[in-house]
Design a protein around this motif. Structure first.
Motif, PDB file in Angstrom:
ATOM      1  N   ARG A   1       0.831  -1.207   0.000  1.00 32.88           N
ATOM      2  CA  ARG A   1       0.000   0.000   0.000  1.00 32.88           C
ATOM      3  C   ARG A   1       0.864   1.255   0.000  1.00 32.88           C
ATOM      4  O   ARG A   1       0.524   2.254  -0.625  1.00 32.88           O
ATOM      5  CB  ARG A   1      -0.925  -0.003   1.216  1.00 32.88           C
ATOM      6  CG  ARG A   1      -2.026  -1.026   1.169  1.00 32.88           C
ATOM      7  CD  ARG A   1      -3.105  -0.720   2.200  1.00 32.88           C
ATOM      8  NE  ARG A   1      -2.577  -0.647   3.555  1.00 32.88           N
ATOM      9  CZ  ARG A   1      -2.561  -1.672   4.404  1.00 32.88           C
ATOM     10  NH1 ARG A   1      -3.031  -2.850   4.015  1.00 32.88           N
ATOM     11  NH2 ARG A   1      -2.080  -1.528   5.624  1.00 32.88           N
ATOM     12  N   ALA A   2       1.974   1.215   0.741  1.00 32.73           N
ATOM     13  CA  ALA A   2       2.847   2.386   0.834  1.00 32.73           C
ATOM     14  C   ALA A   2       3.528   2.687  -0.500  1.00 32.73           C
ATOM     15  O   ALA A   2       3.672   3.852  -0.890  1.00 32.73           O
ATOM     16  CB  ALA A   2       3.904   2.163   1.915  1.00 32.73           C
TER      17      ALA A   2
ATOM     18  N   ARG B   1       2.539   1.359  -3.593  1.00 33.42           N
ATOM     19  CA  ARG B   1       1.569   1.456  -4.692  1.00 33.42           C
ATOM     20  C   ARG B   1       0.187   1.746  -4.103  1.00 33.42           C
ATOM     21  O   ARG B   1      -0.649   0.865  -3.980  1.00 33.42           O
ATOM     22  CB  ARG B   1       1.532   0.147  -5.474  1.00 33.42           C
ATOM     23  CG  ARG B   1       2.865  -0.222  -6.127  1.00 33.42           C
ATOM     24  CD  ARG B   1       2.802  -1.607  -6.735  1.00 33.42           C
ATOM     25  NE  ARG B   1       1.697  -1.723  -7.686  1.00 33.42           N
ATOM     26  CZ  ARG B   1       1.229  -2.891  -8.140  1.00 33.42           C
ATOM     27  NH1 ARG B   1       1.742  -4.022  -7.705  1.00 33.42           N
ATOM     28  NH2 ARG B   1       0.237  -2.905  -9.001  1.00 33.42           N
ATOM     29  N   PRO B   2      -0.047   3.000  -3.707  1.00 32.40           N
ATOM     30  CA  PRO B   2      -1.295   3.341  -3.024  1.00 32.40           C
ATOM     31  C   PRO B   2      -2.541   3.057  -3.840  1.00 32.40           C
ATOM     32  O   PRO B   2      -3.617   2.848  -3.273  1.00 32.40           O
ATOM     33  CB  PRO B   2      -1.147   4.842  -2.745  1.00 32.40           C
ATOM     34  CG  PRO B   2      -0.127   5.315  -3.730  1.00 32.40           C
ATOM     35  CD  PRO B   2       0.817   4.167  -3.897  1.00 32.40           C
TER      36      PRO B   2
ATOM     37  N   THR C   1      -0.659  11.350   1.607  1.00 33.25           N
ATOM     38  CA  THR C   1       0.763  11.115   1.877  1.00 33.25           C
ATOM     39  C   THR C   1       0.985  10.621   3.301  1.00 33.25           C
ATOM     40  O   THR C   1       1.838   9.758   3.550  1.00 33.25           O
ATOM     41  CB  THR C   1       1.567  12.414   1.662  1.00 33.25           C
ATOM     42  OG1 THR C   1       1.356  12.885   0.339  1.00 33.25           O
ATOM     43  CG2 THR C   1       3.054  12.166   1.886  1.00 33.25           C
TER      44      THR C   1
ATOM     45  N   TRP D   1      -0.983   8.792   5.036  1.00 35.64           N
ATOM     46  CA  TRP D   1      -1.362   7.385   5.106  1.00 35.64           C
ATOM     47  C   TRP D   1      -0.281   6.500   4.498  1.00 35.64           C
ATOM     48  O   TRP D   1      -0.066   5.366   4.949  1.00 35.64           O
ATOM     49  CB  TRP D   1      -2.701   7.167   4.410  1.00 35.64           C
ATOM     50  CG  TRP D   1      -3.839   7.622   5.266  1.00 35.64           C
ATOM     51  CD1 TRP D   1      -4.421   8.846   5.264  1.00 35.64           C
ATOM     52  CD2 TRP D   1      -4.510   6.870   6.278  1.00 35.64           C
ATOM     53  NE1 TRP D   1      -5.422   8.907   6.210  1.00 35.64           N
ATOM     54  CE2 TRP D   1      -5.498   7.704   6.840  1.00 35.64           C
ATOM     55  CE3 TRP D   1      -4.366   5.565   6.761  1.00 35.64           C
ATOM     56  CZ2 TRP D   1      -6.335   7.283   7.864  1.00 35.64           C
ATOM     57  CZ3 TRP D   1      -5.198   5.140   7.782  1.00 35.64           C
ATOM     58  CH2 TRP D   1      -6.172   5.994   8.329  1.00 35.64           C
ATOM     59  N   ARG D   2       0.412   7.000   3.487  1.00 35.54           N
ATOM     60  CA  ARG D   2       1.513   6.223   2.916  1.00 35.54           C
ATOM     61  C   ARG D   2       2.634   6.061   3.939  1.00 35.54           C
ATOM     62  O   ARG D   2       3.224   4.986   4.071  1.00 35.54           O
ATOM     63  CB  ARG D   2       2.044   6.898   1.651  1.00 35.54           C
ATOM     64  CG  ARG D   2       1.059   6.912   0.483  1.00 35.54           C
ATOM     65  CD  ARG D   2       1.715   7.389  -0.789  1.00 35.54           C
ATOM     66  NE  ARG D   2       2.701   6.433  -1.275  1.00 35.54           N
ATOM     67  CZ  ARG D   2       3.440   6.630  -2.358  1.00 35.54           C
ATOM     68  NH1 ARG D   2       3.296   7.753  -3.060  1.00 35.54           N
ATOM     69  NH2 ARG D   2       4.317   5.729  -2.743  1.00 35.54           N
TER      70      ARG D   2
ATOM     71  N   ASP E   1       1.451   3.508   6.474  1.00 34.97           N
ATOM     72  CA  ASP E   1       1.570   2.148   5.959  1.00 34.97           C
ATOM     73  C   ASP E   1       3.021   1.678   5.955  1.00 34.97           C
ATOM     74  O   ASP E   1       3.311   0.513   6.245  1.00 34.97           O
ATOM     75  CB  ASP E   1       0.980   2.052   4.550  1.00 34.97           C
ATOM     76  CG  ASP E   1      -0.537   1.943   4.559  1.00 34.97           C
ATOM     77  OD1 ASP E   1      -1.062   1.296   5.471  1.00 34.97           O
ATOM     78  OD2 ASP E   1      -1.180   2.515   3.667  1.00 34.97           O
TER      79      ASP E   1
END
Length: 205
Positions: free
Chosen positions: A95-96, A98-99, A182, A184-185, A188
């Motif tokens: 996820r981080a 490739r969001p 960003t 949330w990345r 993750d």
């Protein structure tokens, strides 16, 4: 005098419990994540708190002696828990990086309650550290408290309940920070690091 001694023992149990639980670990990271998403937070908090209360009660009752005689069981939990943590960590890393592959953040589709419950139970019960810290260590300390081991257990259980409530529902205070994709990345990426690190620690004992 007796009441004062019992209350003092309970406070000691509360402080001891918090010293064990207030750490950056897999379970706490998951509770924080759910709190930020405001998704099934009460369910997660109840599962974590009730599980801790059950394990603390088992430890005070002497279940730690049974676990010490069954090292193979802890080893089985260790392998299963490590595999789960590695898998969860890899998903977070994906996820981080490739969001768009697996949507996350405040606009992500909500997870089902069943999925959240299953994940929360895995974080709680597939962690050998929970048994070592709560059942064996905390239980051993509780049984050194003269005539008040159960008061120590009550204080420890209260500490656990207070912590999970604060972590789960207090996470929303960080909502302004996590209004940006960003952030949330970064979260993750942090989750991925924590899960892999804890998985390695679990696997290597």
């Amino acid at each position: 005098m007796l009441v004062s001694a019992a209350v003092t023992t309970a406070v000691t149990g509360l402080v001891f419990s918090l010293s064990l639980i207030v750490v950056i670990g897999a379970q706490n990271t998951f509770v924080l994540q759910q709190g930020l998403r405001r998704e099934h937070v009460l369910t997660v908090v109840v599962i974590c708190a009730v599980s801790d209360v059950v394990l603390i009660g088992a430890g005070v009752a002497g279940a730690g002696l049974l676990l010490e005689d069954r090292a193979w069981l802890i080893q089985l939990v260790r392998i299963g828990g490590a595999a789960f943590l590695f898998g969860y960590g890899l998903l977070a890393a994906r996820r981080a990086m490739r969001p768009n592959a697996l949507r996350t953040g405040p606009d992500a589709p909500a997870s089902s309650r069943t999925a959240v419950v299953g994940t929360c139970l895995a974080f709680t019960w597939l962690n050998p550290g929970v048994y070592l810290d709560t059942v064996i260590l905390l239980g051993s300390v509780a049984n050194t408290q003269s005539a008040y081991p159960w008061w120590f257990g009550v204080g420890a259980a209260l500490g656990s309940v207070v912590w999970f409530l604060a972590l789960g529902f207090g996470a929303r205070l960080l909502a302004p920070v996590f209004s940006r994709p960003t952030a949330w990345r970064f979260l993750d990426a942090f989750i991925a690091v924590v899960m892999v690190a804890v998985g390695l620690r679990v696997l290597l004992g």
